[in-house]
Design a protein around this motif. Structure first.
Motif: not given
Length: 399
Positions: A321-335, A351-360
């Motif tokens: 029950f998740y999606v990873v979406a790409r946003f037109p933003i500079d940085n998901a953590d900041r956004f 409130m969302m979870a920045p996806a960078a934390g799901f990558y190595s």
């Protein structure tokens, strides 16, 4: 003062929970927050599970066997064998959540310095489990453009070396919702046999497969019995995250004996949760049918809504029950922080979870977010309006 261990300093913080202080402050400021950041279902826990807790009648709240009670393991075997896993109760170790099943597997199967391969993005806490085991994660990239399908076998073989001991998959996947096909699982089977690797399969979202798609487990693949370890949990299946009850399953009896030693070292899994989970196995199919229908509707509302926002792209997930979406933003953590700290629409925010934390991989996922569709559709629609307004106002918008 005494020093902190190197391991402790290296232990990663949860990217899912790191924005909590900003959310707490936003609530203090009077904002309503739509929590799409964490996989906490709002679906009701099965009535039979809760009633079993109310009916508990014991004089001593005692330890349970380290491998779990015979009653619960028998019921679990019954559940899995309806799914054609062909296992025995003696193949199951009951654990303190699915998390402990993963940590036991890493301790029992891997030595310090060994490597595991995981397609990324992956469940962020795998980093946390690997750290105390002193295991190195070798990520291989999956891509949003094809819905985060399994990378090619050639990509796996590029990173296999003498230190490689296991491949880890989450199926259906957290964070992407991707559901692996039979062909993909068969390809992994051949790879594990060729290089003599373990295949760890995190199946926490097994019940959530959409559009009539087939769920395939490594347990369904003949000839891989001594290589497979299954991680599972009652958290998502029965909307019982607080029970903290999972299991470790393997037909490899040598591995089972070693894993049991780690289970004995932590004494036992929780007694009350096992009583509740034993009753949960008898939950009628109608419960799961209703839940699946509800999540399918939520997925469709969220994915369609995201793709209707200018500049946003979200693949349509086949499970979880998740999606990873790409946003037109500079940085998901900041956004994501900005949405909590500096933005509201009609005194509401998301409130969302920045996806960078799901990558190595360094710098991966910088413009992606994970969203969990664990709210009712009317709330999801409001969250989408809020998100679209936020994206339009965000100073770091790139398109």
């Amino acid at each position: 003062m005494p020093t902190i261990s190197t391991r402790g300093q290296q232990m990663p913080a949860s990217p899912i929970r790191k924005l909590t202080p900003f959310a707490d402050q936003a609530k203090k400021d009077g904002k309503k927050i739509y929590h799409l950041n964490i996989g906490q279902p709002d679906i009701k826990t099965p009535a039979g599970m809760l009633q079993a807790i109310r009916d508990i009648d014991f004089d001593v709240w005692a330890y349970t066997p380290s491998e779990g009670t015979a009653t619960y393991r028998n019921k679990l075997a019954e559940y899995y064998n309806k799914l054609n896993y062909n296992i025995q109760p003696s193949d199951i170790i009951v654990t303190n959540g699915g998390s402990e099943a993963i940590t036991i597997a890493m301790q029992a199967c891997l030595n310090p310095g060994d490597e595991i391969i995981i397609p990324e993005p992956f469940y962020a806490n795998y980093n946390g489990f690997a750290c105390p085991a002193e295991v190195t994660i070798r990520p291989i990239m999956s891509h949003i453009e094809n819905g985060f399908a399994l990378p090619s076998i050639a990509d796996f073989e590029k990173v296999i070396n003498e230190k490689t001991k296991a491949i880890v998959i989450c199926n259906p996947n957290n964070p992407t919702g991707y559901l692996y096909s039979r062909e993909e699982l068969e390809a992994l089977k051949e790879l594990c046999l060729k290089y003599d690797l373990y295949l760890f399969a995190d199946e926490a979202y097994r019940e959530f497969c959409y559009d009539g798609r087939e769920f395939i487990s490594p347990m369904h693949l003949a000839g891989l019995e001594n290589h497979v370890v299954i991680f599972d949990t009652v958290s998502k299946r029965y909307s019982a995250c607080g029970a903290r009850l999972g299991c470790f399953i393997t037909k490899n009896q040598e591995l089972y004996g070693v894993a049991l030693k780690f289970a004995q070292a932590r004494l036992s899994p929780p007694a009350v949760a096992q009583i509740a989970a034993t009753a949960a196995v008898d939950t009628p199919q109608s419960y799961f049918d209703e839940v699946l229908e509800e999540y399918t509707e939520r997925r469709d509302v969220l994915v369609n809504g995201l793709n209707n926002i200018p500049g946003v792209y979200s693949p349509n997930p086949g499970g979880a029950f998740y999606v990873v979406a790409r946003f037109p933003i500079d940085n998901a953590d900041r956004f994501c922080q900005w949405m909590l700290e500096s933005f509201s629409y009609e005194n509401e925010t998301v409130m969302m979870a920045p996806a960078a934390g799901f990558y190595s991989s360094k710098d991966a996922g910088q413009n992606e977010v994970r969203l969990a569709y664990v709210l009712h559709t009317d709330e999801l629609k409001k969250a989408l309006v809020c998100l679209e307004k936020g994206l339009a106002a965000y100073p770091g918008k790139t398109a």
